[in-house]
Design an enzyme around this catalytic site. Structure first.
Site, PDB file in Angstrom:
ATOM      1  N   TYR A  39       0.858  -1.183   0.000  1.00 18.98           N
ATOM      2  CA  TYR A  39       0.000   0.000   0.000  1.00 18.98           C
ATOM      3  C   TYR A  39       0.896   1.235   0.000  1.00 18.98           C
ATOM      4  O   TYR A  39       1.835   1.312  -0.784  1.00 18.98           O
ATOM      5  CB  TYR A  39      -0.985  -0.060   1.182  1.00 18.98           C
ATOM      6  CG  TYR A  39      -2.179   0.820   0.976  1.00 18.98           C
ATOM      7  CD1 TYR A  39      -2.963   0.710  -0.178  1.00 18.98           C
ATOM      8  CD2 TYR A  39      -2.534   1.769   1.918  1.00 18.98           C
ATOM      9  CE1 TYR A  39      -4.053   1.532  -0.375  1.00 18.98           C
ATOM     10  CE2 TYR A  39      -3.636   2.600   1.729  1.00 18.98           C
ATOM     11  CZ  TYR A  39      -4.380   2.472   0.574  1.00 18.98           C
ATOM     12  OH  TYR A  39      -5.471   3.283   0.371  1.00 18.98           O
ATOM     13  N   LYS A  94     -19.512 -20.428 -11.826  1.00 23.56           N
ATOM     14  CA  LYS A  94     -18.766 -20.089 -13.035  1.00 23.56           C
ATOM     15  C   LYS A  94     -17.336 -19.684 -12.665  1.00 23.56           C
ATOM     16  O   LYS A  94     -16.366 -20.062 -13.334  1.00 23.56           O
ATOM     17  CB  LYS A  94     -19.465 -18.945 -13.756  1.00 23.56           C
ATOM     18  CG  LYS A  94     -19.168 -18.850 -15.227  1.00 23.56           C
ATOM     19  CD  LYS A  94     -19.991 -19.849 -15.992  1.00 23.56           C
ATOM     20  CE  LYS A  94     -19.849 -19.651 -17.485  1.00 23.56           C
ATOM     21  NZ  LYS A  94     -20.797 -20.467 -18.237  1.00 23.56           N
ATOM     22  N   GLU A 136     -23.615 -13.525 -18.578  1.00 23.82           N
ATOM     23  CA  GLU A 136     -24.183 -14.818 -18.190  1.00 23.82           C
ATOM     24  C   GLU A 136     -25.650 -14.674 -17.818  1.00 23.82           C
ATOM     25  O   GLU A 136     -26.039 -13.751 -17.075  1.00 23.82           O
ATOM     26  CB  GLU A 136     -23.403 -15.368 -16.996  1.00 23.82           C
ATOM     27  CG  GLU A 136     -23.668 -16.824 -16.685  1.00 23.82           C
ATOM     28  CD  GLU A 136     -22.949 -17.766 -17.646  1.00 23.82           C
ATOM     29  OE1 GLU A 136     -23.333 -18.940 -17.700  1.00 23.82           O
ATOM     30  OE2 GLU A 136     -22.005 -17.331 -18.326  1.00 23.82           O
ATOM     31  N   ASP A 162     -23.709 -18.125 -22.768  1.00 27.20           N
ATOM     32  CA  ASP A 162     -24.947 -18.830 -23.098  1.00 27.20           C
ATOM     33  C   ASP A 162     -25.129 -18.939 -24.607  1.00 27.20           C
ATOM     34  O   ASP A 162     -25.735 -19.900 -25.094  1.00 27.20           O
ATOM     35  CB  ASP A 162     -26.160 -18.095 -22.504  1.00 27.20           C
ATOM     36  CG  ASP A 162     -26.064 -17.958 -20.998  1.00 27.20           C
ATOM     37  OD1 ASP A 162     -25.541 -18.873 -20.363  1.00 27.20           O
ATOM     38  OD2 ASP A 162     -26.496 -16.919 -20.465  1.00 27.20           O
ATOM     39  N   ALA A 195     -35.562 -21.126 -29.751  1.00 26.13           N
ATOM     40  CA  ALA A 195     -35.211 -19.930 -30.525  1.00 26.13           C
ATOM     41  C   ALA A 195     -34.698 -18.839 -29.602  1.00 26.13           C
ATOM     42  O   ALA A 195     -34.843 -17.652 -29.884  1.00 26.13           O
ATOM     43  CB  ALA A 195     -36.412 -19.437 -31.329  1.00 26.13           C
ATOM     44  N   GLY A 196     -34.084 -19.245 -28.503  1.00 19.29           N
ATOM     45  CA  GLY A 196     -33.478 -18.299 -27.586  1.00 19.29           C
ATOM     46  C   GLY A 196     -32.040 -18.007 -27.963  1.00 19.29           C
ATOM     47  O   GLY A 196     -31.573 -18.366 -29.056  1.00 19.29           O
ATOM     48  N   ASN A 318     -20.334 -26.545 -21.697  1.00 28.92           N
ATOM     49  CA  ASN A 318     -19.649 -25.285 -21.950  1.00 28.92           C
ATOM     50  C   ASN A 318     -18.296 -25.170 -21.264  1.00 28.92           C
ATOM     51  O   ASN A 318     -17.462 -24.344 -21.655  1.00 28.92           O
ATOM     52  CB  ASN A 318     -20.516 -24.106 -21.521  1.00 28.92           C
ATOM     53  CG  ASN A 318     -21.644 -23.825 -22.487  1.00 28.92           C
ATOM     54  OD1 ASN A 318     -22.019 -24.697 -23.275  1.00 28.92           O
ATOM     55  ND2 ASN A 318     -22.192 -22.633 -22.436  1.00 28.92           N
TER      56      ASN A 318
END
Length: 439
Positions: A39, A94, A136, A162, A195-196, A318
């Site tokens: 510091y 994640k 996400e 996604d 269809a996302g 994924n």
């Protein structure tokens, strides 16, 4: 049979240190000298160096190994719009995967905001701290605007897992499956259930691999996307057929490929039986696929199938992508994750699936052997070789396409990755063991 009970899962998250991650110092702070360097006054030297040359931020801070996982909890896998706090365990998870698989540090940022413009404004302000942004569980269609705007306006990688994580892994599987089926991408008929964000990104990636737009039949909860339907948003309209071709069962007849990113039970054994020879079925709804693996395999001996589940062959997971994609992007200080980098990741995974599988990749699954074929079209998630294949491929593509700030020697990089992960696994294991938890 379930691997755990609800009570065990809750205890896992709650006992000891609540949650799944914490921050720890990586420099000593045990003496006055240490404290004065960490510091004031020593920190001022690092500040002045960065102020004089912003590139030094990668040398004197953790920016180059730090990713923000940003979510508003509006589309949490399998749970829907549960909000940012309820979605936080997923974002912490994640972070665990980033660290364990690729030694990438993560701060999860779960925000109470649904306005795309305000989300964009928030994420843009994070650029000085982070080397990359992983979006996400943000619902479609807002996620498209948010990601594309941030990619244009930020000078660090922005990646919506996604969409693109699923696309890259399923794309790797498609490369292998088409080879096994003896089919060409430009000739196959593809039926998509969903269809996302994920379904649209996967379909775009399949088209980048050669699938023809006119051969894609995409269904949402109301049926086939076609130009006679009212109320289609721009993202869906891009995949609308010229006319209505009927129900999912009608369109599945003669199809070569089925991609499911919707809900369980959408596909019947009769639909699979009606598909073309050597059909490819990627039923990725979780936890229940569009058709159960045993039911599909029972009606077709020539079927090549993958799901999102770990208890059947060919898991579209994924975790085979995002940790290693960011690892490669961070290590060359990439300004973005472009299409060439995504394609490089998919092709690297497809190539690795054809390599002999070592015992260390089989042991976690209790397997004696595995080889390229209908039951092994993509590497296992716990295969330690994945980082050495995907991260260098991504880094090379970044350098080749001019989005890397830093040039590296790829052969030396592979060795460095191997040694890095060996040390990281030992360090993480020792740290977790210090808590004395037993699971």
């Amino acid at each position: 049979m379930a691997l755990f009970t609800k009570e065990e899962a809750l205890r896992y998250h709650a006992c000891g240190h609540p949650g799944k991650v914490e921050t720890v110092p990586v420099k000593p702070c045990a003496t006055q000298r240490h404290l004065s360097m960490a510091y004031t006054p020593g920190v001022a030297d690092a500040c002045r160096a960065i102020h004089a040359d912003a590139a030094e931020g990668y040398a004197y801070t953790n920016k180059g190994n730090l990713v923000a996982v940003v979510s508003n909890g509006t589309a949490v896998l399998g749970l829907g719009d549960i909000g940012p706090l309820a979605g936080k365990p997923v974002m912490e998870g994640k972070g665990v995967l980033f660290k364990v698989f690729a030694d990438v540090d993560v701060y999860d940022l779960c925000i109470e905001q649904k306005d795309p413009a305000k989300i964009i404004e928030f994420v843009r302000m994070l650029e000085p701290t982070f080397g990359g942004i992983n979006l996400e569980d943000i619902k479609a269609p807002e996620c498209f605007e948010i990601e594309q705007t941030l990619i244009r306006e930020m000078d660090i990688p922005v990646f919506h897992d996604d969409q693109h994580g699923t696309a890259i892994i399923s794309g790797a599987g498609l490369i292998a499956a088409l080879e096994l089926a003896g089919k060409k991408a430009e000739e196959v008929k593809v039926v998509v259930s969903g269809a996302g964000a994920g379904a649209i990104a996967c379909t775009n990636f399949f088209m980048a691999l050669g699938v023809r737009r006119e051969n894609v039949y995409m269904f949402d909860s109301r049926g086939l996307l076609h130009k006679g339907r009212a109320g289609l948003n721009a993202a869906k309209l891009a995949f609308a057929q010229e006319r209505d071709h009927g129900s999912l069962a009608d369109v599945m007849r003669g199809a070569d490929v089925f991609l499911g990113l919707s809900v369980g039970g959408m596909v019947t054994p009769d639909m699979v039986a009606s598909m073309a020879a050597n059909p490819i079925v990627f039923a990725c709804a979780n936890p229940d696929p569009e058709i159960a693996y045993p039911d599909a395999k029972a009606v077709r001996d020539d079927l090549i199938m993958a799901t999102g589940r770990s208890d059947y062959p060919n898991q579209i997971n994924n975790v085979l992508g995002f940790p290693f994609i960011f690892r490669g992007a961070l290590d060359v200080q990439a300004r973005t994750i472009n299409e060439e980098m995504k394609m490089a990741a998919a092709r690297a995974l497809a190539a690795l699936a054809k390599e002999p599988v070592p015992a260390e990749a089989l042991a976690p699954y209790g397997l004696a052997s595995a080889s390229f074929g209908v039951d092994y079209i993509i590497p296992k998630a716990l295969d330690p070789r994945v980082i050495e294949w995907v991260a260098p491929a991504v880094a090379e593509a970044a350098m080749r396409t001019g989005v890397a700030r830093r040039v590296i020697d790829l052969d030396a990089y592979r060795v460095e990755l191997r040694e890095r992960m060996k040390a990281a696994r030992a360090r993480i294991g020792a740290f977790i063991d210090s808590y004395g938890l037993d699971f």
